[in-house]
Design a protein around this motif. Sequence first.
Motif, short mmCIF file in Angstrom:
data_model
loop_
_atom_site.label_atom_id
_atom_site.label_comp_id
_atom_site.label_asym_id
_atom_site.label_seq_id
_atom_site.Cartn_x
_atom_site.Cartn_y
_atom_site.Cartn_z
N GLU A 336 0.90 -1.19 -0.12
CA GLU A 336 -0.09 -0.06 0.10
C GLU A 336 0.90 1.26 -0.03
OE1 GLU A 336 -2.83 -0.08 3.29
OE2 GLU A 336 -3.78 -1.73 2.53
N LEU A 337 2.16 0.91 -0.34
CA LEU A 337 3.08 2.13 -0.13
C LEU A 337 2.85 3.37 -1.19
CD1 LEU A 337 5.42 3.28 1.22
CD2 LEU A 337 6.89 2.12 -0.44
N CYS A 338 2.28 3.09 -2.32
CA CYS A 338 1.87 4.10 -3.47
C CYS A 338 0.48 4.52 -2.89
CB CYS A 338 1.79 3.45 -4.72
SG CYS A 338 3.29 2.90 -5.41
N LEU A 339 -0.30 4.13 -2.31
CA LEU A 339 -1.55 4.57 -1.83
C LEU A 339 -1.40 5.65 -0.54
CD1 LEU A 339 -3.90 1.45 -1.48
CD2 LEU A 339 -3.53 3.22 -3.56
N LYS A 340 -0.51 5.12 0.30
CA LYS A 340 -0.10 6.03 1.41
C LYS A 340 0.68 7.38 1.00
CE LYS A 340 0.35 2.01 4.59
NZ LYS A 340 1.55 1.07 5.30
N ARG A 341 1.70 7.05 -0.14
CA ARG A 341 2.33 8.31 -0.74
C ARG A 341 1.55 9.37 -1.29
NH1 ARG A 341 5.52 5.55 -3.84
NH2 ARG A 341 6.97 4.73 -2.25
N ALA A 342 0.49 8.87 -1.99
CA ALA A 342 -0.56 9.70 -2.57
C ALA A 342 -1.39 10.52 -1.43
CB ALA A 342 -1.47 8.97 -3.63
N SER A 343 -2.01 9.79 -0.36
CA SER A 343 -2.61 10.30 0.50
C SER A 343 -1.85 11.39 1.21
CB SER A 343 -2.89 9.24 1.54
OG SER A 343 -3.81 9.77 2.59
N ALA A 344 -0.50 11.20 1.49
CA ALA A 344 0.23 12.03 2.20
C ALA A 344 0.38 13.34 1.27
CB ALA A 344 1.73 11.51 2.49
N ALA A 345 0.37 13.13 -0.04
CA ALA A 345 0.71 14.29 -0.81
C ALA A 345 -0.46 15.17 -1.00
CB ALA A 345 0.95 13.85 -2.30
N ARG A 346 -1.88 14.61 -1.00
CA ARG A 346 -3.17 15.35 -0.99
C ARG A 346 -3.05 16.09 0.41
NH1 ARG A 346 -5.03 10.31 -2.62
NH2 ARG A 346 -6.24 10.14 -0.67
N ASP A 347 -2.80 15.36 1.49
CA ASP A 347 -2.87 16.00 2.94
C ASP A 347 -1.79 17.25 2.99
OD1 ASP A 347 -4.51 14.16 3.63
OD2 ASP A 347 -3.07 12.71 4.81
N PHE A 348 -0.49 17.03 2.52
CA PHE A 348 0.27 18.24 2.53
C PHE A 348 -0.60 19.48 1.94
CE2 PHE A 348 3.38 20.90 0.36
CZ PHE A 348 4.25 21.07 1.67
N LEU A 349 -1.06 19.47 0.62
CA LEU A 349 -1.58 20.60 -0.01
C LEU A 349 -2.80 21.11 0.89
CD1 LEU A 349 -1.39 19.26 -3.64
CD2 LEU A 349 -0.10 20.97 -2.73
N ASN A 350 -3.69 20.16 1.36
CA ASN A 350 -4.83 20.70 2.36
C ASN A 350 -4.37 21.29 3.32
OD1 ASN A 350 -6.72 19.42 0.37
ND2 ASN A 350 -6.70 17.44 1.29
N ASN A 351 -3.35 20.92 3.97
CA ASN A 351 -2.66 21.81 5.09
C ASN A 351 -2.00 22.90 4.90
OD1 ASN A 351 -3.83 19.49 6.67
ND2 ASN A 351 -1.97 18.28 6.41
N HIS A 352 -1.61 23.22 3.62
CA HIS A 352 -1.00 24.58 3.44
C HIS A 352 -1.79 25.15 2.50
CE1 HIS A 352 2.73 23.16 5.56
NE2 HIS A 352 2.58 21.90 5.08
N PRO A 353 -2.89 26.16 2.89
CA PRO A 353 -3.51 26.73 1.91
C PRO A 353 -2.87 27.71 1.02
CG PRO A 353 -4.26 27.02 4.02
CD PRO A 353 -2.95 26.54 4.14
N HIS A 354 -3.21 27.61 -0.47
CA HIS A 354 -2.59 28.16 -1.60
C HIS A 354 -3.45 28.56 -2.67
CE1 HIS A 354 -2.85 23.91 -2.18
NE2 HIS A 354 -2.96 24.20 -3.24
N HIS A 355 -3.13 28.99 -3.76
CA HIS A 355 -3.73 29.35 -5.02
C HIS A 355 -2.82 29.42 -6.00
CE1 HIS A 355 -3.43 33.40 -4.05
NE2 HIS A 355 -3.19 33.59 -5.15
N PHE A 356 -3.34 29.32 -7.35
CA PHE A 356 -2.59 29.38 -8.48
C PHE A 356 -2.64 31.05 -9.06
CE2 PHE A 356 -0.22 26.41 -11.15
CZ PHE A 356 -0.42 25.11 -10.27
N SER A 357 -1.40 31.57 -9.57
CA SER A 357 -1.53 32.94 -9.97
C SER A 357 -1.41 32.77 -11.51
CB SER A 357 -0.27 33.46 -9.33
OG SER A 357 -0.38 34.78 -9.98
N ASP A 358 -1.92 33.73 -12.40
CA ASP A 358 -1.71 33.72 -13.86
C ASP A 358 -0.32 34.09 -14.39
OD1 ASP A 358 -5.18 34.57 -14.04
OD2 ASP A 358 -4.16 32.53 -13.95
N THR A 359 0.43 34.77 -13.45
CA THR A 359 1.53 35.50 -13.99
C THR A 359 2.76 35.11 -13.24
OG1 THR A 359 1.24 37.34 -12.59
CG2 THR A 359 0.25 37.37 -15.02
N THR A 360 3.87 34.98 -13.68
CA THR A 360 5.14 34.74 -12.65
C THR A 360 5.77 35.88 -12.35
OG1 THR A 360 6.62 34.86 -14.84
CG2 THR A 360 5.81 32.71 -14.31
N VAL A 361 6.62 35.90 -11.40
CA VAL A 361 7.41 37.11 -10.87
C VAL A 361 8.64 37.14 -11.41
CG1 VAL A 361 6.41 36.76 -8.56
CG2 VAL A 361 8.23 35.67 -8.99
#
Length: 361
Positions: A336-361
């Motif tokens: 289940e390692l691939c499943l756990k890794r995917a879940s950890a990735a989703r949790d990371f993004l959910n725990n760090h609020p963010h959004h996409f920008s249309d332009t670069t700096v």
Amino acid sequence: MKFDTMLKSTLFWEPCRNTTEGVVLGSIVRMVRNLSGYSFPGWSTQESREAVAQTILPVIRNLRGFKTAFYAEMTELSYGKRRALLTRKQLTPCMAARQDGCHIIIPQKKPVLLMVNEEEHLVAHAFQNGLNFDNGIAMLDQLDDELQNELHFAYSSQNGYLTSIPSEAGDGLQLYCILHLPGLTIANMMNQVTKALEKLHVSISPYFSDSQDDTGHLFVLFSIPGPEDSIEELLGNFTDVVHHMVRRELQVRRKLLADSGLYLQDAISRAYGLLTNCRRLSIKELRDAVSLLRLGTLQGLIKWEENEHDILIALNLFGLEQATLTAIAEENGDPELCLKRASAARDFLNNHPHHFSDTTV
């Protein structure tokens, strides 16, 4: 200190954008020493290695900050634990192949790694965040002074400290840099870079030491000292090369971002989409995706509620933790390692609020 406890105090590379725009993650200074009167490890017997260890280890244990360190003979470490330490740069490939009479010492509160009977009798690595060799050299100078109060190292007035590798004789110091090079990697320029660096007596290799070691866009740049080089000359020349690598990486990033085909922007968006929605995730996919999220953050494509410095540290830490867990879990064949890794990735993004920008700096 037990192995699991040591893993919880995870070593991670903190970005230093002020001087390198986040390209240089960390610096490592390597110091090698040999005891007088003993064969070098490459010519040693089990008995001589044990004699060296019995001489050096009690001295290390009495140093300030080393009484509660993690101590292990290599025979005590499984394949998975060795891979985990390799991932964290708390073990060298040479040491990972060692067995009887070879020991590692990792203090809990000092950014130092000690190895007994690696390529030399004693090898010490000092770790620093960003581009910072001076502090690492100073740390090893102090360690060397303390050790020489009790130990007699092989030294020649003509050649300096004697080593089994002639090019490391003299100061016995070597420099390493951890670099994040997504621009050069995506532009397929790493082979060209490697050949150019060889002419400057500098080598570069992938950060990860396994079958997927070309992922994550992370590399280790290291000096190849000559016997006549002083640490001052080595430091000056190597630092110049590092700055050149930083400038080249930033130039390629700007070129890729300015491309009308939006290939780099698309790659960053796809990486984000993968981590957001995946249900199975390989370590190769995760390394590449975390690298691109890091690049997207530096270029302003991904805006986080946390400040940039903190989120870059979090991304580095997340990637390193997942690589470490993978090294240990794969030894046990976790289905289940691939499943756990995917879940950890989703949790990371959910725990760090963010959004996409249309332009670069």
